[in-house]
Design a protein around this motif. Sequence first.
Motif, short mmCIF file in Angstrom:
data_model
loop_
_atom_site.label_atom_id
_atom_site.label_comp_id
_atom_site.label_asym_id
_atom_site.label_seq_id
_atom_site.Cartn_x
_atom_site.Cartn_y
_atom_site.Cartn_z
N VAL A 105 0.84 -1.20 0.00
CA VAL A 105 0.00 0.00 0.00
C VAL A 105 0.88 1.25 0.00
CG1 VAL A 105 -1.74 1.31 1.28
CG2 VAL A 105 -1.89 -1.19 1.15
N GLY A 106 0.62 2.13 -0.96
CA GLY A 106 1.42 3.35 -1.09
C GLY A 106 2.61 3.21 -2.01
N ARG A 107 2.86 2.01 -2.51
CA ARG A 107 3.98 1.77 -3.40
C ARG A 107 3.50 1.66 -4.85
NH1 ARG A 107 8.53 0.00 -0.44
NH2 ARG A 107 9.46 -0.85 -2.32
N ASP A 108 4.42 1.82 -5.77
CA ASP A 108 4.13 1.66 -7.19
C ASP A 108 4.45 0.24 -7.62
OD1 ASP A 108 3.31 4.28 -7.51
OD2 ASP A 108 5.33 4.99 -7.98
N VAL A 109 3.57 -0.36 -8.41
CA VAL A 109 3.79 -1.70 -8.94
C VAL A 109 3.65 -1.66 -10.45
CG1 VAL A 109 3.04 -2.89 -6.85
CG2 VAL A 109 1.36 -2.30 -8.61
N LEU A 110 4.42 -2.51 -11.12
CA LEU A 110 4.37 -2.61 -12.58
C LEU A 110 3.36 -3.67 -12.95
CD1 LEU A 110 5.68 -1.63 -15.27
CD2 LEU A 110 7.26 -3.57 -15.05
N ILE A 111 2.38 -3.29 -13.77
CA ILE A 111 1.32 -4.22 -14.17
C ILE A 111 1.23 -4.28 -15.70
CG2 ILE A 111 -0.06 -3.87 -12.09
CD1 ILE A 111 -1.77 -1.89 -13.69
N PRO A 112 0.76 -5.39 -16.25
CA PRO A 112 0.60 -5.49 -17.70
C PRO A 112 -0.44 -4.49 -18.20
CG PRO A 112 0.47 -7.65 -16.66
CD PRO A 112 0.40 -6.65 -15.56
N GLY A 113 -0.21 -3.93 -19.37
CA GLY A 113 -1.16 -2.98 -19.95
C GLY A 113 -0.53 -1.63 -20.22
N ALA A 114 -0.90 -1.05 -21.33
CA ALA A 114 -0.32 0.22 -21.75
C ALA A 114 -1.04 1.43 -21.17
CB ALA A 114 -0.33 0.31 -23.29
N THR A 115 -2.11 1.22 -20.41
CA THR A 115 -2.86 2.34 -19.84
C THR A 115 -2.23 2.77 -18.52
OG1 THR A 115 -4.92 1.59 -20.85
CG2 THR A 115 -5.10 3.13 -19.02
N GLY A 116 -1.76 3.99 -18.49
CA GLY A 116 -1.17 4.54 -17.27
C GLY A 116 -2.01 5.68 -16.73
N VAL A 117 -1.84 5.98 -15.45
CA VAL A 117 -2.61 7.05 -14.80
C VAL A 117 -1.68 8.19 -14.46
CG1 VAL A 117 -4.07 7.64 -12.84
CG2 VAL A 117 -4.23 5.36 -13.86
N LYS A 118 -1.99 9.36 -15.02
CA LYS A 118 -1.19 10.57 -14.75
C LYS A 118 -1.82 11.35 -13.61
CE LYS A 118 0.27 14.97 -16.76
NZ LYS A 118 -0.12 15.68 -15.50
N LYS A 119 -0.99 11.72 -12.63
CA LYS A 119 -1.46 12.57 -11.53
C LYS A 119 -1.44 14.03 -11.97
CE LYS A 119 0.33 9.38 -8.03
NZ LYS A 119 1.21 9.21 -6.85
#
Length: 238
Positions: A105-119
């Motif tokens: 929780v609170g960490r970044d993880v690499l997941i399959p998929g080209a969709t990213g979320v910009k803050k």
Amino acid sequence: MAGITGAGQSNLSYLDQLKGMQEKKLQDTQSKVTGQNELKQDDFLSLLTKQLAQQDPFKPVGNDQMIAQMASFATVDGINQMNEQFGSLNSAMTSSQALQASSLVGRDVLIPGATGVKKAEGGITGMVKLPQALDNMMVRIENEQGQLIKTFDLGAKPPGEHRLEWDGTDEDGKPLPEGRYQVKASGMVGGENREFEVSTYANVNSVLLGNGDGNVMLNLAGHNSPFKLAEVLEVGKA
């Protein structure tokens, strides 16, 4: 279904009698909600004792038949115990995985998929997997509607995994609003333009135990559906 009625009248095998008891109990449960609806260990032992006590003395049950019946009972009982143990082990493993996943929780993880979320500030980081070397790798950024926002090149790249970073700006260098964007990578292979597999980083908001199937799920910022812990490719910084 015939039963054991007296000495010399038991022509049914031990297993046939068990089958008869089971069918009778199933019929009873159709009209009665409560009550016992499965054979217990005591039922097996009771039937076995009655069979021995009331068998025809001139035609006693053979040793082979008795051993086969006992072996069948032992096998069924062993399978039931094993299923219970596997269920307990699965619950324990799921709880252990959930406890370990809570540290994400609170960490970044690499997941399959080209969709990213910009803050609101910053851009999107991802990873591209190249099966072979490229003279020049191109990166395209698209919004949720599929409109091209920005393109840039990363130059020549060898085979393997390579980090992608978009700073969150458009072609004119202006910051773009927060939201979901597509990160696509391509290059020339054999005279044809080819797209490559891209994964993106996402921040972990919370951990779920799943739907009783033993899977630990992660709620990720900006993603509507949770991801399985087993799908995580890499854990980033907090």
